[in-house]
Scaffold this active site. Sequence first.
Site, PDB file in Angstrom:
ATOM      1  N   CYS A  42       3.528  -0.071 -11.925  1.00 10.34           N
ATOM      2  CA  CYS A  42       2.831  -0.661 -10.781  1.00 10.34           C
ATOM      3  C   CYS A  42       3.664  -0.516  -9.508  1.00 10.34           C
ATOM      4  O   CYS A  42       3.816   0.587  -9.001  1.00 10.34           O
ATOM      5  CB  CYS A  42       2.458  -2.115 -11.093  1.00 10.34           C
ATOM      6  SG  CYS A  42       1.192  -2.800  -9.981  1.00 10.34           S
ATOM      7  N   HIS A  75       0.139  -2.114 -16.816  1.00  5.96           N
ATOM      8  CA  HIS A  75       1.344  -2.845 -17.224  1.00  5.96           C
ATOM      9  C   HIS A  75       1.529  -2.869 -18.738  1.00  5.96           C
ATOM     10  O   HIS A  75       1.075  -3.797 -19.417  1.00  5.96           O
ATOM     11  CB  HIS A  75       1.255  -4.288 -16.715  1.00  5.96           C
ATOM     12  CG  HIS A  75       1.438  -4.435 -15.247  1.00  5.96           C
ATOM     13  ND1 HIS A  75       2.637  -4.813 -14.676  1.00  5.96           N
ATOM     14  CD2 HIS A  75       0.581  -4.249 -14.214  1.00  5.96           C
ATOM     15  CE1 HIS A  75       2.507  -4.857 -13.362  1.00  5.96           C
ATOM     16  NE2 HIS A  75       1.258  -4.527 -13.058  1.00  5.96           N
ATOM     17  N   GLU A 125       4.098  -3.662 -20.354  1.00  5.76           N
ATOM     18  CA  GLU A 125       4.929  -4.813 -20.747  1.00  5.76           C
ATOM     19  C   GLU A 125       4.101  -6.067 -20.977  1.00  5.76           C
ATOM     20  O   GLU A 125       4.591  -7.036 -21.573  1.00  5.76           O
ATOM     21  CB  GLU A 125       6.022  -5.073 -19.689  1.00  5.76           C
ATOM     22  CG  GLU A 125       5.591  -5.795 -18.435  1.00  5.76           C
ATOM     23  CD  GLU A 125       4.867  -4.935 -17.416  1.00  5.76           C
ATOM     24  OE1 GLU A 125       4.756  -5.385 -16.263  1.00  5.76           O
ATOM     25  OE2 GLU A 125       4.419  -3.822 -17.771  1.00  5.76           O
TER      26      GLU A 125
END
Length: 226
Positions: free
Chosen positions: A85, A194, A196
């Site tokens: 991002c 994302h 994560e």
Amino acid sequence: MKIGVITFPGTLDDVDAARAARAVGAEAVSLWHADDDLRGVDAVVVPGGFSYGDYLRAGAIARFAPVMQSVVDAARGGMPVLGICNGFQILCEAGLLPGVMLRNVGLHFVCKDQWLRVENTETAWTTRFDTGADILIPVKNIDGRYTASAETVRELEAEGRVVFRYVDGNPNGSINDIAGICSANRRVVGLMPHPEHAIDALTGPSDDGLGVFYSVLDATRSLVTA
């Protein structure tokens, strides 16, 4: 293996990136924006957020942070680097990846679970995936519309450097549905979604993001054993 995670003023997702690194058995090492020491890490994650408030342009100020000069040098030496991002925006601003990120089509912040297709499994961050696999990864951005010159886009497509592509809808209007790209040597990857936030099916939409972090473990181990 040590995965460094950078924190800038305005970073939001460094803790999540560190958690993802630990989830695959790596040691997460905190890296500070004003420090040029990478502390002996084997790979670096430039996480999401709003570095320096994105007051000038997303990633434009962070690109000049002392830590980023060290990241640029390390990346050019072959160290795996992942930009997520805002991190993707920073890598573009730093010249490690081509193109730029513009304001989303519709000028709205987008936050949703998004299907991606894995287009390239030969990067340092994608070897654990099958080519053509669809993975569910959250996306959250307002400046996520990837664009580049027609020549650059043709080059990325011809060289297989589009790593992830949006499927079942393009949330921000990125050219050719591009969600993530890589450097010519396949060691640097940037993506807007994302991974994560997708490491535990209990708390995220899936655990598909784990493949990104397991892949870099394989990449760094191969360098150690080579």
